[in-house]
Design an enzyme around this catalytic site. Structure first.
Site, PDB file in Angstrom:
ATOM      1  N   GLU A   1      11.538 -11.385 -20.986  1.00  0.00           N
ATOM      2  CA  GLU A   1      11.070 -10.050 -20.567  1.00  0.00           C
ATOM      3  C   GLU A   1       9.910  -9.585 -21.449  1.00  0.00           C
ATOM      4  OE1 GLU A   1      10.608  -6.408 -18.579  1.00  0.00           O
ATOM      5  OE2 GLU A   1      11.210  -8.451 -18.054  1.00  0.00           O
TER       6      GLU A   1
ATOM      7  N   HIS B   1      10.937 -28.986 -28.779  1.00  0.00           N
ATOM      8  CA  HIS B   1      10.792 -30.112 -27.830  1.00  0.00           C
ATOM      9  C   HIS B   1       9.442 -30.057 -27.126  1.00  0.00           C
ATOM     10  CE1 HIS B   1      14.964 -31.100 -28.527  1.00  0.00           C
ATOM     11  NE2 HIS B   1      15.261 -29.834 -28.347  1.00  0.00           N
TER      12      HIS B   1
ATOM     13  N   ASN C   1       1.338  -0.252   5.929  1.00  0.00           N
ATOM     14  CA  ASN C   1       1.740  -0.953   4.704  1.00  0.00           C
ATOM     15  C   ASN C   1       2.585  -2.146   5.124  1.00  0.00           C
ATOM     16  OD1 ASN C   1       2.723  -1.837   2.230  1.00  0.00           O
ATOM     17  ND2 ASN C   1       4.421  -0.382   2.300  1.00  0.00           N
ATOM     18  N   GLY C   2       2.173  -3.341   4.738  1.00  0.00           N
ATOM     19  CA  GLY C   2       2.937  -4.526   5.118  1.00  0.00           C
ATOM     20  C   GLY C   2       2.013  -5.642   5.568  1.00  0.00           C
TER      21      GLY C   2
ATOM     22  N   TRP D   1      -3.563  -1.864  -1.301  1.00  0.00           N
ATOM     23  CA  TRP D   1      -3.532  -3.044  -2.154  1.00  0.00           C
ATOM     24  C   TRP D   1      -3.796  -4.198  -1.222  1.00  0.00           C
ATOM     25  CZ3 TRP D   1       0.575  -6.954  -3.131  1.00  0.00           C
ATOM     26  CH2 TRP D   1       0.284  -7.767  -4.198  1.00  0.00           C
TER      27      TRP D   1
ATOM     28  N   LYS E   1       6.103  -8.612 -20.024  1.00  0.00           N
ATOM     29  CA  LYS E   1       5.461  -7.308 -20.268  1.00  0.00           C
ATOM     30  C   LYS E   1       4.082  -7.488 -20.907  1.00  0.00           C
ATOM     31  CE  LYS E   1       7.814  -4.677 -18.140  1.00  0.00           C
ATOM     32  NZ  LYS E   1       8.419  -5.742 -17.499  1.00  0.00           N
TER      33      LYS E   1
ATOM     34  N   GLU F   1       1.674  -8.950 -18.197  1.00  0.00           N
ATOM     35  CA  GLU F   1       1.295  -8.147 -17.033  1.00  0.00           C
ATOM     36  C   GLU F   1       0.571  -6.868 -17.411  1.00  0.00           C
ATOM     37  OE1 GLU F   1       4.273  -6.222 -14.595  1.00  0.00           O
ATOM     38  OE2 GLU F   1       5.769  -6.423 -16.180  1.00  0.00           O
TER      39      GLU F   1
ATOM     40  N   LYS G   1       3.539  -1.970  -7.659  1.00  0.00           N
ATOM     41  CA  LYS G   1       4.919  -1.695  -8.058  1.00  0.00           C
ATOM     42  C   LYS G   1       5.916  -2.652  -7.442  1.00  0.00           C
ATOM     43  CE  LYS G   1       8.085   0.222 -10.375  1.00  0.00           C
ATOM     44  NZ  LYS G   1       8.179  -0.195 -11.720  1.00  0.00           N
TER      45      LYS G   1
ATOM     46  N   CYS H   1       0.833  -1.197   0.000  1.00  0.00           N
ATOM     47  CA  CYS H   1       0.000   0.000   0.000  1.00  0.00           C
ATOM     48  C   CYS H   1       0.865   1.244   0.000  1.00  0.00           C
ATOM     49  CB  CYS H   1      -0.846   0.008   1.257  1.00  0.00           C
ATOM     50  SG  CYS H   1      -1.626  -1.558   1.595  1.00  0.00           S
TER      51      CYS H   1
ATOM     52  N   ARG I   1       1.112   2.290  -5.917  1.00  0.00           N
ATOM     53  CA  ARG I   1       1.453   1.292  -4.903  1.00  0.00           C
ATOM     54  C   ARG I   1       0.257   0.463  -4.489  1.00  0.00           C
ATOM     55  NH1 ARG I   1       6.180   2.081  -2.625  1.00  0.00           N
ATOM     56  NH2 ARG I   1       5.554   0.802  -0.858  1.00  0.00           N
TER      57      ARG I   1
HETATM   58  C1  AGP Z   1       7.917  -5.980 -13.720  1.00  0.00           C
HETATM   59  O1  AGP Z   1       7.369  -5.161 -14.684  1.00  0.00           O
HETATM   60  C2  AGP Z   1       7.113  -6.155 -12.525  1.00  0.00           C
HETATM   61  N1  AGP Z   1       6.743  -4.922 -11.954  1.00  0.00           N
HETATM   62  C3  AGP Z   1       7.689  -7.104 -11.498  1.00  0.00           C
HETATM   63  O2  AGP Z   1       7.895  -8.343 -12.099  1.00  0.00           O
HETATM   64  C4  AGP Z   1       9.011  -6.646 -10.854  1.00  0.00           C
HETATM   65  O3  AGP Z   1      10.050  -6.718 -11.785  1.00  0.00           O
HETATM   66  C5  AGP Z   1       9.335  -7.577  -9.679  1.00  0.00           C
HETATM   67  O4  AGP Z   1       8.292  -7.491  -8.735  1.00  0.00           O
HETATM   68  C6  AGP Z   1      10.669  -7.216  -9.032  1.00  0.00           C
HETATM   69  O5  AGP Z   1      10.608  -5.924  -8.509  1.00  0.00           O
HETATM   70  P1  AGP Z   1      11.957  -5.263  -7.956  1.00  0.00           P
HETATM   71  O6  AGP Z   1      12.919  -5.087  -9.093  1.00  0.00           O
HETATM   72  O7  AGP Z   1      11.520  -3.959  -7.358  1.00  0.00           O
HETATM   73  O8  AGP Z   1      12.492  -6.192  -6.912  1.00  0.00           O
END
Ligand code: AGP
Length: 609
Positions: A481, A504, A101-102, A75, A485, A488, A604, A2, A28
């Protein structure tokens, strides 16, 4: 995960400031929002489920009295994203309010204890117990200060937390405390602030004070006092000037943060090339001397680890083991020792899986090295040496500029290692270093010249049910990667494989029109990759290739292609070749009507295991 915020204003009401700052923290978490303020010894509170703008339209988050207040954007982890679970949470008397937050891991046993003492709980959250714990402590010992009551309460908590507390008992104070979850203070002539992240108060002040794990903060009109939770000793700490302009935290005219941050990459890559030599040398020395090296991270940062394992092997003949942080303890926990070196990569520096992998390795005396974008984050404090990658704040949930910056730092480390180990000729070293310097311009050229083309490809394939991403050698990391992208941000089911693996099994999925994205740097295993392209094409796949300018062979085999300027060495290719894939995900999300900045079910940095 959060966003929390609090402020004590010398003049004016706190609510409008809190509302605007929560908006800057919405990346967040955006399940619910709430604000509590104090006026004449009474706590006023407004909260509801939903995004900030929607809630504000209904209940006017600016309309609360008082110059002291706290706020929260959520969140959900414990308790569904409903109004009853929205923060702030209060005690039985409504005299104490908390935002958090946590994750409090021992909240159920604490809740039971408090219920046995007659406390009534309104929500399903772990957070609410904190308000009741403080209430109980003050009931037991009414002479205690609010700060001491919070101190007593947090000592009973297991898990991660960043909290801000207000109470009618001491209406001119905010008490904060931190364990694992991020917390930073902002100071100005007119106010003091506490927040989960700097962008929250950046337009108000660039003076930031980082709060360490295990610290409690007393905010008052006089300023801030930091104490250690363990022994209440005072920790003196001066503010740091953050050289981020407020604009860096807002969209500068771009429709979304993600596209702004993709376009920022030429600048951020230049910044990354300005990292202090000292740290690059220090880390490469540790890697050079290491018995075994684990590259540990999550998500996009893990893909940087995967690419680095190719760089370190190809340039420095150094074998390294890229490991998903969430699997590290299970996979290697028992074999890690004093001879092990962990290079942990995390843009936020707060990802719980990465931190717990690092903590477990540290307990076995391993050497911890860090690469992060967030100076002051937990990773920076637990690392023996760390590098700050200087990408500036990344607001979009999708990691874009932080990924290419991570790769640039890792390439710089690989070059230093190869020099230390004398594995490549000076000429090749100079050639690669020169190419690395050119990458910001190459990325700029790709964005300027290919963005429109990517937009058309996204439009053409917007209804595709599934995508394949294939590459060979280091482009395997680029393929992974690209897949992440598209999944997500645009919610398109996608699969990535080392191209050689595709025959395979996965090739059985291929049918007419099935989109397959190939990452095809000219340098490297180009011939064998053409073989893989032809295998897919023979079964009717639609070939979308990211190719080097002038690569007519692959272009002839492709239904669509995006070009990267000539002469990028394979070992550096993930940096420029990732950019068209970032753009593809962004434009595919727009084509499918989704907000690229706030993808569903994501936030994030993930501070829960
Ligand atoms: C990537 O676009 C995502 N936001 C997610 O996979 C992110 O890379 C992952 O949570 C790692 O985050 P960090 O680099 O802050 O540890």
């Amino acid at each position: 995960m959060c966003g929390i915020f609090g402020c004590i204003m010398k003049e004016g009401n706190a609510a409008p400031i809190i509302h605007a700052s929560l908006k800057r923290l919405e990346y967040r978490g955006y399940d619910s929002v709430g604000i509590a303020t104090i006026q004449d010894g009474t706590i006023y509170m407004k909260k509801d489920q939903g995004k900030i703008d929607d809630v504000h339209r209904c209940i006017d988050l600016d309309d609360l009295p008082g110059n002291v207040g706290i706020g929260h954007t959520r969140w959900a982890t414990h308790g569904a994203p409903l109004k009853v679970n929205a923060h702030p949470h209060t005690d039985c008397s409504g005299q104490i309010a908390v935002v958090h937050n946590g994750i409090i891991e021992n909240f159920s046993e604490l809740k039971l204890e408090l219920e046995n003492r007659g406390h009534i709980f309104l929500s399903k959250t772990d957070t609410e117990i904190i308000a009741h714990l403080i209430e109980e402590t003050l009931k037991q010992n009414p002479t205690l200060s609010l700060a001491d009551a919070v101190l007593d309460a947090v000592k009973k908590l297991d898990g991660s937390y960043a909290i801000a507390v207000i109470s009618a008992k001491e209406p001119d104070k905010i008490i904060c405390a931190r364990n694992e979850s991020p917390l930073v203070l902002g100071v100005s002539d007119n106010a003091v602030y506490c927040a989960s992240d700097i962008p929250a108060f950046l337009p108000l002040t660039n003076k930031a004070v980082f709060v360490n794990n295990g610290e409690l903060v007393i905010l008052s009109p006089a300023g801030y006092e930091i104490r250690k939770i363990q022994d209440s000793s005072v920790a003196a700490r001066e503010p740091k000037i953050i050289d981020w302009t407020p604009e860096m935290a807002v969209k500068q005219g771009y429709p979304y943060f993600m596209i702004k941050e993709i376009h920022e990459q030429p600048a951020t890559l230049r910044n990354t090339l300005r990292i202090q030599e000292h740290y690059l040398d220090l880390i490469s020395t540790f890697l050079d001397r290491a018995q075994e090296v684990f590259l540990v991270a999550c998500g996009t940062s893990y893909h940087a680890c995967l690419a680095a394992s190719y760089m370190f092997s190809k340039l420095a003949f150094l074998p390294t083991y890229p490991v998903f942080a969430s699997e590290f303890v299970e996979q290697h926990g028992k074999s890690v020792s004093i001879d092990s070196t962990i290079l942990a990569i995390s843009q936020s520096g707060e990802t719980a899986d990465t931190l717990s992998a690092v903590n477990s390795a540290q307990q076995r005396a391993a050497t911890i090295l860090g690469l992060t974008n967030t100076i002051g984050s937990t990773l920076t404090r637990i690392s023996r040496v760390y590098i700050g990658q200087q990408s500036g704040p990344e607001i979009g949930v999708a990691a874009t500029k932080t990924f290419t910056s991570q790769l640039s730092v890792l390439a710089q480390l690989a070059l230093r290692l190869s020099k230390k180990r004398g594995k490549v000729s000076q000429d090749e070293m100079d050639y690669l270093a020169e190419k690395l310097e050119k990458l910001p311009d190459i990325v700029d050229t790709i964005i300027q010249s290919q963005e429109e083309k990517v937009k058309q490809i996204a439009n053409k394939y917007k209804d595709a049910k599934i995508f394949f991403f294939l590459g060979r050698g280091i482009s395997t990391a680029t393929a992974f990667e690209g897949r992440l992208k598209l999944m997500e941000i645009a919610y398109v089911p996608s699969i990535a494989f080392p191209a050689g693996e595709s025959k395979h099994g996965p090739i059985s999925l291929i049918e007419a029109g099935f989109p397959v994205v190939f990452i095809c740097p000219r340098d490297g295993p180009h011939k064998t990759l053409i073989g893989n392209i032809m295998e897919m094409k023979a079964r009717g796949a639609s070939i979308i290739a990211v190719v080097e300018e002038g690569d007519e062979e692959v272009k002839a085999l492709s239904d669509d292609y995006v070009e990267v300027p000539k002469g990028v060495p394979e070992v550096l290719s993930p940096i420029p070749f990732a950019v068209p894939l970032q753009l593809l995900a962004y434009y595919m999300a727009l084509e499918r009507g989704y907000n690229p900045d706030t993808p569903r079910n994501l936030a994030k940095s993930v501070t829960v295991k």
